[in-house]
Design an enzyme around this catalytic site. Structure first.
Site, PDB file in Angstrom:
ATOM      1  N   LEU A 193       0.828  -1.214   0.000  1.00 31.94           N
ATOM      2  CA  LEU A 193       0.000   0.000   0.000  1.00 31.94           C
ATOM      3  C   LEU A 193       0.859   1.259   0.000  1.00 31.94           C
ATOM      4  CD1 LEU A 193      -2.928  -0.921   2.430  1.00 31.94           C
ATOM      5  CD2 LEU A 193      -2.968  -0.774  -0.059  1.00 31.94           C
ATOM      6  N   CYS A 194       2.046   1.183   0.607  1.00 32.88           N
ATOM      7  CA  CYS A 194       2.905   2.366   0.636  1.00 32.88           C
ATOM      8  C   CYS A 194       3.361   2.734  -0.778  1.00 32.88           C
ATOM      9  CB  CYS A 194       4.107   2.137   1.541  1.00 32.88           C
ATOM     10  SG  CYS A 194       5.124   0.716   1.089  1.00 32.88           S
ATOM     11  N   THR A 195       3.601   1.707  -1.612  1.00 32.26           N
ATOM     12  CA  THR A 195       3.983   1.972  -3.009  1.00 32.26           C
ATOM     13  C   THR A 195       2.825   2.603  -3.772  1.00 32.26           C
ATOM     14  OG1 THR A 195       5.550   0.133  -3.023  1.00 32.26           O
ATOM     15  CG2 THR A 195       4.760   0.915  -5.157  1.00 32.26           C
TER      16      THR A 195
END
Length: 449
Positions: free
Chosen positions: A210-212
């Protein structure tokens, strides 16, 4: 005269299979023209899916002697379909796939009757599927396969020795393609492994951190998954995303385009959006043709007994040269779908509402928004609204009374179950036993514990 000659030419190879004996035939095979006539008159086959594989299946089945076919598909034709779904033309874009595919095959193959159904597979009553002798799958979704598998296995009944009753077996033939790879398999509920028995064959869906997605997207797929997994919940708080809803998919596509433009990433298309969200890998026409041919032949074997069927999973790989292999997988004796059914022990005082609540808490089920049916009768339906209103009054009645005071019997429930963040529709068969009623033995109570 020309039509007669064409008919003879078309049935020449079929007659070689159906009109003469052989060493590989099934145990009940009786060659002769009556078998060919029965195939055309009485065999009813449902094709699920009218995409790349479904188009090939309809054509192959029609040319293999089947005359009573039906096809169900919820999608409309898109321009991107035209390179491999050969029954469609540019002027068909926007029309239902099932209707156009049925029309085109009937135009090309005289004598065949194909009834199209433009709807979701979940929209059909269970008895609709029970009307067919064989169900052939040309799907691109694990969830859809699981649902049809559960429907077919739901008709299966076992005798007192836990042996499947032959008259309740609903055979399925499943095909799938992925680029230059494909598979064909037969599923005979209670005899061969069902789809759920071998669900591990399908690799897990690719997940992106999700951070990407939120901070540093690098590909078109990242932008699409950002719109799907993050942006949708931000904008539509509380509303579940439905990948089969064209409006929902269009919204994700438009948001993915905005995201891609912001980071200068090319390649976001509506077709790719569908592929990423629904985990669809584009098919290749030649692979579809090969897998369809295998599926059509297995369907003919099941219907006529002209040869022993596949045992029970064929894989095809055309990436480097040509490689095919048949593997015999084993049935899972504890399968929740094709087994005798999950045992549920209840007091006669339990209401239908309480029973539905128990389904949500049962560790093997965890079903939410459950609908309940018994011998084809809807006891309670979550949707559509008209059926929900018609069956709502049953919620306060005793399940024992709604099941006609039968001390032990099979009922079917449909609902949604969660796998991680993903919710999917499913159907389960339950063996309901009411405690303290004559006709229920200690063996009954112990058998499903």
């Amino acid at each position: 005269m020309a039509d007669s000659m064409a008919q003879l030419s078309r049935s020449r190879d079929l007659d070689k299979l159906l009109l003469r004996p052989g060493h590989l035939v099934g145990p009940t095979f009786e060659p002769g023209p009556d078998l060919r006539d029965d195939l055309q008159q009485y065999a009813r086959v449902l094709v699920v899916g009218a995409g790349g594989l479904g188009c090939e299946l309809l054509k192959d089945l029609a040319l293999s002697g089947f005359r009573n076919l039906e096809v169900i598909d919820m999608d409309r034709i898109e321009v991107s379909n035209l390179n491999r779904q050969f029954l469609f033309r540019l002027e068909d874009v926007g029309k239902p796939k099932a209707e156009v595919a049925a029309k085109r095959v009937m135009e090309r193959v005289s004598g065949v009757n194909i009834v199209p159904h433009f709807c979701r597979i979940e929209d059909k009553e269970l008895e609709f599927y029970n009307d067919f002798n064989i169900i052939v799958l040309g799907l691109d979704s694990i969830e859809a396969r699981s649902y049809i598998n559960a429907v077919a296995c739901g008709f299966l009944e076992y005798d007192s020795d836990d042996k499947p009753r032959e008259e309740t077996i609903k055979p399925m033939v499943d095909g799938g393609t992925e680029g230059f790879k494909g598979h064909a398999r037969i599923i005979v509920p209670g005899v061969t492994p069902c789809f759920e028995c071998t669900i591990w064959l399908f690799p897990p869906q690719v997940k992106f951190p999700l951070c990407t997605l939120a901070e540093t997207p690098r590909t078109a797929a990242h932008c699409i998954e950002y719109a799907h997994l993050i942006k949708w919940d931000e904008v539509h708080s509380g509303q579940t995303f439905d990948p089969d809803n064209p409006e929902h998919m269009q919204w994700v596509y438009q948001e993915a385009v905005k995201r891609a433009e912001l980071f200068g990433i090319p390649g976001v298309t509506y077709s790719l959006t569908q592929g990423v969200v629904k985990n669809i890998i584009p098919a290749i026409a030649s692979t579809n043709a090969i897998i369809s041919a295998a599926c059509a032949l297995e369907t003919l074997k099941i219907a006529t007994g002209c040869s022993k069927t596949l045992s029970n999973y064929l894989t095809y790989n055309g990436v480097e040269g040509l490689h095919t292999k048949v593997t015999e997988f084993l049935k899972d004796k504890d399968c929740l779908v094709c087994g005798p059914g999950i045992l549920i022990e209840l007091d006669t005082s339990v209401t239908l509402q309480k029973f539905i609540d128990l389904l949500e808490e049962h560790p093997k089920l965890l079903l939410s928004r459950a609908s309940v049916s018994h011998h084809g009768k809807n006891l309670y339906m979550q949707a559509p609204p008209v059926l929900e209103e018609m069956t709502r009054s049953n919620l306060n009645l005793r399940l024992f009374d709604l099941m006609d005071k039968i001390p032990k019997d099979i009922i079917h429930v449909t609902g949604t179950t969660s796998k991680g963040d993903h919710k999917t529709s499913c159907l389960r068969k339950l063996r309901v036993v009411f405690k303290g009623i004559d006709g229920v033995t200690d063996m009954d109570m112990a058998g499903g514990a």
